[in-house]
Design an enzyme around this catalytic site. Sequence first.
Site, PDB file in Angstrom:
ATOM      1  CG  ASN A 148    -176.868  -6.758  77.041  1.00 40.31           C
ATOM      2  OD1 ASN A 148    -175.768  -6.232  77.158  1.00 40.31           O
ATOM      3  ND2 ASN A 148    -177.881  -6.473  77.824  1.00 40.31           N
ATOM      4  CB  CYS A 203    -178.000 -13.045  75.327  1.00 42.89           C
ATOM      5  SG  CYS A 203    -179.544 -13.230  76.216  1.00 42.89           S
ATOM      6  CD  GLU A 229    -174.485 -14.895  77.658  1.00 40.06           C
ATOM      7  OE1 GLU A 229    -175.060 -13.934  77.100  1.00 40.06           O
ATOM      8  OE2 GLU A 229    -174.766 -15.272  78.804  1.00 40.06           O
ATOM      9  CB  CYS A 279    -180.547 -16.644  79.534  1.00 40.28           C
ATOM     10  SG  CYS A 279    -180.486 -16.688  77.731  1.00 40.28           S
ATOM     11  CB  CYS A 302    -177.116 -17.981  76.043  1.00 39.68           C
ATOM     12  SG  CYS A 302    -177.572 -16.361  75.381  1.00 39.68           S
TER      13      CYS A 302
HETATM   14  N1  THU Z   1    -178.723 -11.049  78.878  1.00 42.17           N
HETATM   15  C1  THU Z   1    -177.568 -11.456  78.267  1.00 42.17           C
HETATM   16  O1  THU Z   1    -176.947 -10.707  77.510  1.00 42.17           O
HETATM   17  N2  THU Z   1    -177.115 -12.703  78.529  1.00 42.17           N
HETATM   18  C2  THU Z   1    -177.749 -13.601  79.341  1.00 42.17           C
HETATM   19  O2  THU Z   1    -177.321 -14.749  79.433  1.00 42.17           O
HETATM   20  C3  THU Z   1    -178.909 -13.193  80.107  1.00 42.17           C
HETATM   21  C4  THU Z   1    -179.500 -11.869  79.767  1.00 42.17           C
HETATM   22  C5  THU Z   1    -179.244  -9.698  78.589  1.00 42.17           C
HETATM   23  C6  THU Z   1    -180.524  -9.679  77.811  1.00 42.17           C
HETATM   24  C7  THU Z   1    -181.116  -8.343  78.211  1.00 42.17           C
HETATM   25  O3  THU Z   1    -180.583  -7.347  77.345  1.00 42.17           O
HETATM   26  C8  THU Z   1    -180.574  -8.097  79.603  1.00 42.17           C
HETATM   27  O4  THU Z   1    -179.510  -9.016  79.796  1.00 42.17           O
HETATM   28  C9  THU Z   1    -181.602  -8.308  80.696  1.00 42.17           C
HETATM   29  O5  THU Z   1    -182.224  -9.530  80.581  1.00 42.17           O
END
Ligand code: THU
Length: 129
Positions: free
Chosen positions: A42, A53, A55, A91, A94
């Site tokens: 991320n 994110c 992913e 999330c 993603c």
């Molecule tokens: N985040 C991800 O990298 N992947 C996800 O599927 C959910 C959230 C990151 C985004 C942000 O930088 C941190 O997690 C907190 O939400």
Amino acid sequence: MTSEKLIELAKSAREKAYAPYSGFLVGAALLSESGEVFTGCNIENASFTPTCCAERVAIFKAVSEGVTDFRALAVVGGKAGESASDACYPCGVCRQVLSEHADASLKIYFADGSETTLGELLPWAFDLK
Ligand code: THU
């Protein structure tokens, strides 16, 4: 490639996470049908909305390199300073992005040893077709 190895690669990618605002570090490793692995972490931004994110970084890297057939994804996440050994689920955004480029049968592995498929995480995905 084993699920354990893919999770290890996701953990290495997590070490590159840039998350000074949330303090939540995520890593992803996406395995293509040909055996290539694309990793992502991320990457946050002071303006918040541009944050991407892990992913999506991984899948955009793959698609931008012309790779569009995928077998499995590993996702690991947790607070900075913690080991990220619990499951960290992708999330909704993603899941939708993954559904554009991967089949519902895409395997998704988590750090606690559990696994699922994209279809289980996002049944009835939005599609213009
Ligand atoms: N985040 C991800 O990298 N992947 C996800 O599927 C959910 C959230 C990151 C985004 C942000 O930088 C941190 O997690 C907190 O939400």
